[in-house]
Enzyme design. Structure first.
Site, PDB file in Angstrom:
ATOM      1  N   ILE A  71     -24.464 -77.340  70.495  1.00 15.79           N
ATOM      2  CA  ILE A  71     -24.430 -76.551  71.730  1.00 15.79           C
ATOM      3  C   ILE A  71     -23.013 -76.594  72.289  1.00 15.79           C
ATOM      4  CG2 ILE A  71     -25.440 -76.221  74.043  1.00 15.79           C
ATOM      5  CD1 ILE A  71     -27.629 -76.193  71.957  1.00 15.79           C
ATOM      6  N   CYS A 119     -30.923 -73.324  43.800  1.00 20.56           N
ATOM      7  CA  CYS A 119     -29.500 -72.990  43.639  1.00 20.56           C
ATOM      8  C   CYS A 119     -28.607 -74.204  43.369  1.00 20.56           C
ATOM      9  CB  CYS A 119     -28.998 -72.272  44.885  1.00 20.56           C
ATOM     10  SG  CYS A 119     -29.162 -73.295  46.367  1.00 20.56           S
ATOM     11  N   THR A 170     -20.070 -88.218  62.888  1.00 19.47           N
ATOM     12  CA  THR A 170     -20.969 -87.646  63.890  1.00 19.47           C
ATOM     13  C   THR A 170     -20.819 -86.133  63.967  1.00 19.47           C
ATOM     14  OG1 THR A 170     -20.829 -89.689  65.158  1.00 19.47           O
ATOM     15  CG2 THR A 170     -21.553 -87.755  66.365  1.00 19.47           C
ATOM     16  N   SER A 203     -21.981 -87.447  73.593  1.00 23.16           N
ATOM     17  CA  SER A 203     -22.803 -86.299  73.192  1.00 23.16           C
ATOM     18  C   SER A 203     -22.206 -84.951  73.572  1.00 23.16           C
ATOM     19  CB  SER A 203     -24.216 -86.447  73.750  1.00 23.16           C
ATOM     20  OG  SER A 203     -24.159 -86.821  75.085  1.00 23.16           O
ATOM     21  N   CYS A 260     -26.745 -68.695  46.104  1.00 24.92           N
ATOM     22  CA  CYS A 260     -27.801 -69.334  46.903  1.00 24.92           C
ATOM     23  C   CYS A 260     -28.584 -68.213  47.594  1.00 24.92           C
ATOM     24  CB  CYS A 260     -27.162 -70.281  47.920  1.00 24.92           C
ATOM     25  SG  CYS A 260     -28.266 -70.802  49.239  1.00 24.92           S
ATOM     26  N   CYS A 308     -35.172 -73.652  50.173  1.00 22.57           N
ATOM     27  CA  CYS A 308     -35.388 -74.364  48.897  1.00 22.57           C
ATOM     28  C   CYS A 308     -34.612 -75.675  48.845  1.00 22.57           C
ATOM     29  CB  CYS A 308     -35.074 -73.475  47.698  1.00 22.57           C
ATOM     30  SG  CYS A 308     -33.388 -73.590  47.062  1.00 22.57           S
ATOM     31  N   HIS A 345     -21.432 -76.674  75.420  1.00 25.65           N
ATOM     32  CA  HIS A 345     -21.935 -76.973  76.769  1.00 25.65           C
ATOM     33  C   HIS A 345     -21.020 -76.399  77.850  1.00 25.65           C
ATOM     34  CE1 HIS A 345     -24.965 -79.780  75.341  1.00 25.65           C
ATOM     35  NE2 HIS A 345     -24.059 -80.476  74.694  1.00 25.65           N
TER      36      HIS A 345
HETATM   37  C1  LIG Z   1     -27.712 -85.912  67.775  1.00 20.85           C
HETATM   38  C2  LIG Z   1     -26.412 -85.470  68.395  1.00 20.85           C
HETATM   39  C3  LIG Z   1     -26.363 -84.318  69.139  1.00 20.85           C
HETATM   40  C4  LIG Z   1     -25.167 -83.884  69.707  1.00 20.85           C
HETATM   41  N1  LIG Z   1     -25.117 -82.672  70.308  1.00 20.85           N
HETATM   42  C5  LIG Z   1     -23.933 -82.191  70.741  1.00 20.85           C
HETATM   43  C6  LIG Z   1     -23.862 -80.883  71.271  1.00 20.85           C
HETATM   44  O1  LIG Z   1     -24.847 -80.148  71.291  1.00 20.85           O
HETATM   45  N2  LIG Z   1     -22.662 -80.459  71.757  1.00 20.85           N
HETATM   46  C7  LIG Z   1     -21.551 -81.239  71.750  1.00 20.85           C
HETATM   47  O2  LIG Z   1     -20.508 -80.815  72.256  1.00 20.85           O
HETATM   48  N3  LIG Z   1     -21.588 -82.487  71.192  1.00 20.85           N
HETATM   49  C8  LIG Z   1     -22.745 -82.964  70.687  1.00 20.85           C
HETATM   50  N4  LIG Z   1     -22.809 -84.204  70.125  1.00 20.85           N
HETATM   51  C9  LIG Z   1     -21.616 -85.048  70.153  1.00 20.85           C
HETATM   52  C10 LIG Z   1     -20.582 -84.709  69.110  1.00 20.85           C
HETATM   53  O3  LIG Z   1     -21.177 -84.485  67.851  1.00 20.85           O
HETATM   54  C11 LIG Z   1     -19.599 -85.873  69.063  1.00 20.85           C
HETATM   55  O4  LIG Z   1     -19.135 -86.156  70.363  1.00 20.85           O
HETATM   56  C12 LIG Z   1     -18.416 -85.565  68.172  1.00 20.85           C
HETATM   57  O5  LIG Z   1     -18.828 -85.135  66.902  1.00 20.85           O
HETATM   58  C13 LIG Z   1     -17.566 -86.812  68.044  1.00 20.85           C
HETATM   59  O6  LIG Z   1     -16.505 -86.512  67.185  1.00 20.85           O
HETATM   60  P1  LIG Z   1     -15.497 -87.634  66.764  1.00 20.85           P
HETATM   61  O7  LIG Z   1     -14.389 -86.950  66.046  1.00 20.85           O
HETATM   62  O8  LIG Z   1     -15.170 -88.489  67.943  1.00 20.85           O
HETATM   63  O9  LIG Z   1     -16.323 -88.610  65.806  1.00 20.85           O
HETATM   64  P2  LIG Z   1     -16.681 -88.466  64.252  1.00 20.85           P
HETATM   65  O10 LIG Z   1     -17.063 -87.117  63.873  1.00 20.85           O
HETATM   66  O11 LIG Z   1     -17.678 -89.548  63.959  1.00 20.85           O
HETATM   67  O12 LIG Z   1     -15.312 -88.799  63.544  1.00 20.85           O
HETATM   68  C14 LIG Z   1     -14.812 -90.103  63.458  1.00 20.85           C
HETATM   69  C15 LIG Z   1     -14.235 -90.276  62.070  1.00 20.85           C
HETATM   70  O13 LIG Z   1     -13.581 -91.540  62.015  1.00 20.85           O
HETATM   71  C16 LIG Z   1     -13.684 -92.001  60.689  1.00 20.85           C
HETATM   72  N5  LIG Z   1     -13.436 -93.453  60.704  1.00 20.85           N
HETATM   73  C17 LIG Z   1     -14.100 -94.380  61.417  1.00 20.85           C
HETATM   74  N6  LIG Z   1     -13.583 -95.601  61.175  1.00 20.85           N
HETATM   75  C18 LIG Z   1     -12.570 -95.420  60.286  1.00 20.85           C
HETATM   76  C19 LIG Z   1     -11.653 -96.299  59.646  1.00 20.85           C
HETATM   77  N7  LIG Z   1     -11.656 -97.609  59.865  1.00 20.85           N
HETATM   78  N8  LIG Z   1     -10.741 -95.783  58.784  1.00 20.85           N
HETATM   79  C20 LIG Z   1     -10.713 -94.439  58.546  1.00 20.85           C
HETATM   80  N9  LIG Z   1     -11.561 -93.563  59.118  1.00 20.85           N
HETATM   81  C21 LIG Z   1     -12.467 -94.056  59.981  1.00 20.85           C
HETATM   82  C22 LIG Z   1     -15.085 -91.630  60.269  1.00 20.85           C
HETATM   83  O14 LIG Z   1     -15.181 -91.534  58.855  1.00 20.85           O
HETATM   84  C23 LIG Z   1     -15.280 -90.288  60.963  1.00 20.85           C
HETATM   85  O15 LIG Z   1     -15.056 -89.193  60.102  1.00 20.85           O
HETATM   86  C24 LIG Z   1     -23.993 -84.674  69.563  1.00 20.85           C
HETATM   87  C25 LIG Z   1     -24.042 -85.853  68.812  1.00 20.85           C
HETATM   88  C26 LIG Z   1     -25.232 -86.231  68.208  1.00 20.85           C
HETATM   89  C27 LIG Z   1     -25.265 -87.450  67.346  1.00 20.85           C
END
Ligand SMILES: Cc1cc2nc3c(=O)[nH]c(=O)nc-3n(C[C@H](O)[C@H](O)[C@H](O)COP(=O)(O)OP(=O)(O)OC[C@H]3O[C@@H](n4cnc5c(N)ncnc54)[C@H](O)[C@@H]3O)c2cc1C
Length: 461
Positions: free
Chosen positions: A48, A444, A41, A338, A402, A439, A50
């Protein structure tokens, strides 16, 4: 070897936790199924930083977003993570939304954010002149900011590795055994990994891992958000983040500048059951076009460079789900929906205190690495191709590979040889912006691939 702590998930949350824990005398492993950090994710969001003005007051999310805003803004200033304090204008388009503004302002105050100001329709148009007709009023959020979504995970992981943490990529956890003797074995696609403490920061996969440890407390629903990225020529139209009045469905569709000089429209919010469905859709495009043409019709006179989608880890619980299980020496960091990019460093700080409360001995290291200085891929400061001093020292920074994004051979080489290196074109793109321009790699792409191949051929095997 047995690690003191293993973090599953090298997204922005897991890498932030690894960074924080690597500053203690602990043997830390950070493990992910993907071949790079920040590939879930964390690589596809709205970027942003926030203020948390619209969070639910009193929640852990509200507290950690507010604290995370400060921590990440400070860290960005120290490491060079691109960040711009553009401010935001929240726009009311209906009488009902207009009537909601005082309550939103009160909510912001309840969240500890006091800088929102009510705006008349004239003031809204003065702030964003190219907004479509029909805005009735608004609220200014002067500290809402835009940030690079990719550099934080890479910076956190780099600092963790510099402090001695072990990064285990392409290690998908398939099963877990908690042993009564005080260790846990993670059965990964590359063999077993043994640890004393386990931290589950697996994002969309956190519920599956939680169940593998015998719990049944939540289900992650992948909530897809699709976004359109407009060409850089659109950038003068949007100097602030333009927010909708949030609804029960979430923060809604916004128009925002990006730190790379583009404009972004989105995201959608669609609950799916496939955790891999990061493709964009015709329905999503149509929805965004309908919304966008009302929000800012002139935007659609500009070209769309690309579209992408990310999956939020939505859960049926009104807050982040961060919980310790001392008997299993296990800590869950779930439901980071989010706001996780903003709150990442505050989540890590919270995890530190939970581990201390659970009785883990945590002695600060006498010497720790300085935060890394990250390559600048934002437009807020001069990029390498603009810097004669740098090119004089190293001509590779004058060699553009690029053209759309003005990325040089020197930056690509550095991305491939960094502490947490890129291993493929996607990794190079995240670290340099190469192939992300209008592009989309048509011109590139082959040259970028040639740089990667040349590096791999020269690299020791
Ligand atoms: C459309 C969208 C808009 C958003 N906008 C914002 C914003 O503007 N500002 C903001 O602060 N946040 C925003 N967010 C939220 C933010 O992106 C997430 O809260 C954040 O990236 C979550 O990070 P994470 O490390 O929890 O998850 P992830 O980045 O998903 O990391 C989890 C990791 O766990 C790994 N994993 C899962 N299962 C296993 C397994 N069994 N074995 C080994 N590895 C595994 C995956 O490969 C992954 O790399 C947004 C999210 C979305 C989708």
């Amino acid at each position: 070897m047995t690690y003191d702590i293993t973090i599953v998930g090298a997204g922005v949350v897991g890498t932030a936790i690894a960074r924080a824990l690597s500053r203690y005398d602990l043997n830390v492993a950070l493990l992910d199924a993907a071949n790079d950090v920040g590939q879930g994710t964390s690589k596809a969001n709205t970027a942003i930083l926030h203020t948390g003005f619209d969070a639910k007051p009193g929640t852990l999310e509200s507290r950690l977003v507010r604290r995370g805003y400060q921590l990440l803004a400070d860290y960005a200033a120290r490491t060079g993570i691109p960040l711009e304090r553009t401010g935001a204008v929240l726009v009311a388009w209906t009488e009902e939304e207009l009537a909601n503004l005082p309550a939103l302002q009160d909510k912001a105050v309840a969240n500890g954010y006091e800088n929102c100001q009510r705006l008349t329709a004239e003031e809204v148009y003065a702030a964003v002149p190219d907004l479509g007709p029909g805005a009735l009023g608004g609220l200014s959020v002067p500290d809402e900011s835009i940030i690079c979504p990719w550099t934080p995970s890479i910076a956190y992981a780099t600092e963790a590795v510099d402090n001695g943490a072990t990064l285990l990529l392409e290690h998908e956890v398939r099963a877990v055994d908690v042993h009564p003797g005080g260790t846990t074995t993670l059965h990964t696609t590359q063999g077993p990994v043994t640890t004393r403490w386990l931290i589950n920061a697996a994002g969309l996969g956190a519920d599956v891992l939680d169940r593998a440890l015998g719990h049944d407390r939540f289900t992650v629903t992948p909530r897809r958000g699709e976004l359109l990225v407009f060409d850089k020529l659109a950038r003068p139209l949007v100097n602030k983040i333009v927010l909708p009045v949030p609804s029960k469905l979430g923060k809604g569709v916004l128009v925002s500048p990006t730190v790379y000089g583009n404009v972004m429209l989105g995201p959608t919010a669609e609950d799916l059951d496939d955790k891999t469905a990061t493709g964009t859709s015709e329905g999503g495009f149509e929805f965004l076009r309908t919304k966008g043409e009302k929000l800012m019709p002139v935007l659609f006179e500009e070209e769309v460079t690309t579209a992408y989608a990310g999956l939020r880890a939505a859960i049926d619980h009104g807050d982040y789900l961060i919980d310790t299980d001392p008997d299993q020496r296990y800590l869950l960091v779930g439901g980071i929906r989010s706001t996780g990019l903003t709150s990442s460093m505050a989540i890590a700080e919270h995890v530190e205190s939970l581990l201390q409360d659970a009785g883990l001995t945590m002695t600060a290291k006498v010497e720790v690495a300085d935060p890394p200085l990250m390559p600048n891929i934002g437009e807020h400061a001069p990029r390498p191709y603009e810097r004669g001093d740098l090119i004089a020292q190293d001509p590779a920074f004058g060699e553009i590979v690029c053209f759309c994004e003005r990325v040089t051979a020197g930056e690509i080489r550095d991305a491939l040889t960094a502490t947490v290196p890129a291993v493929d074109r996607a990794g190079v793109s995240k670290r340099t912006r190469a192939t992300n321009g209008r592009c989309q790699g048509f011109y590139c792409g082959a040259n970028v691939d040639a740089c990667i191949t040349k590096h791999l051929q020269g690299a020791p095997r």
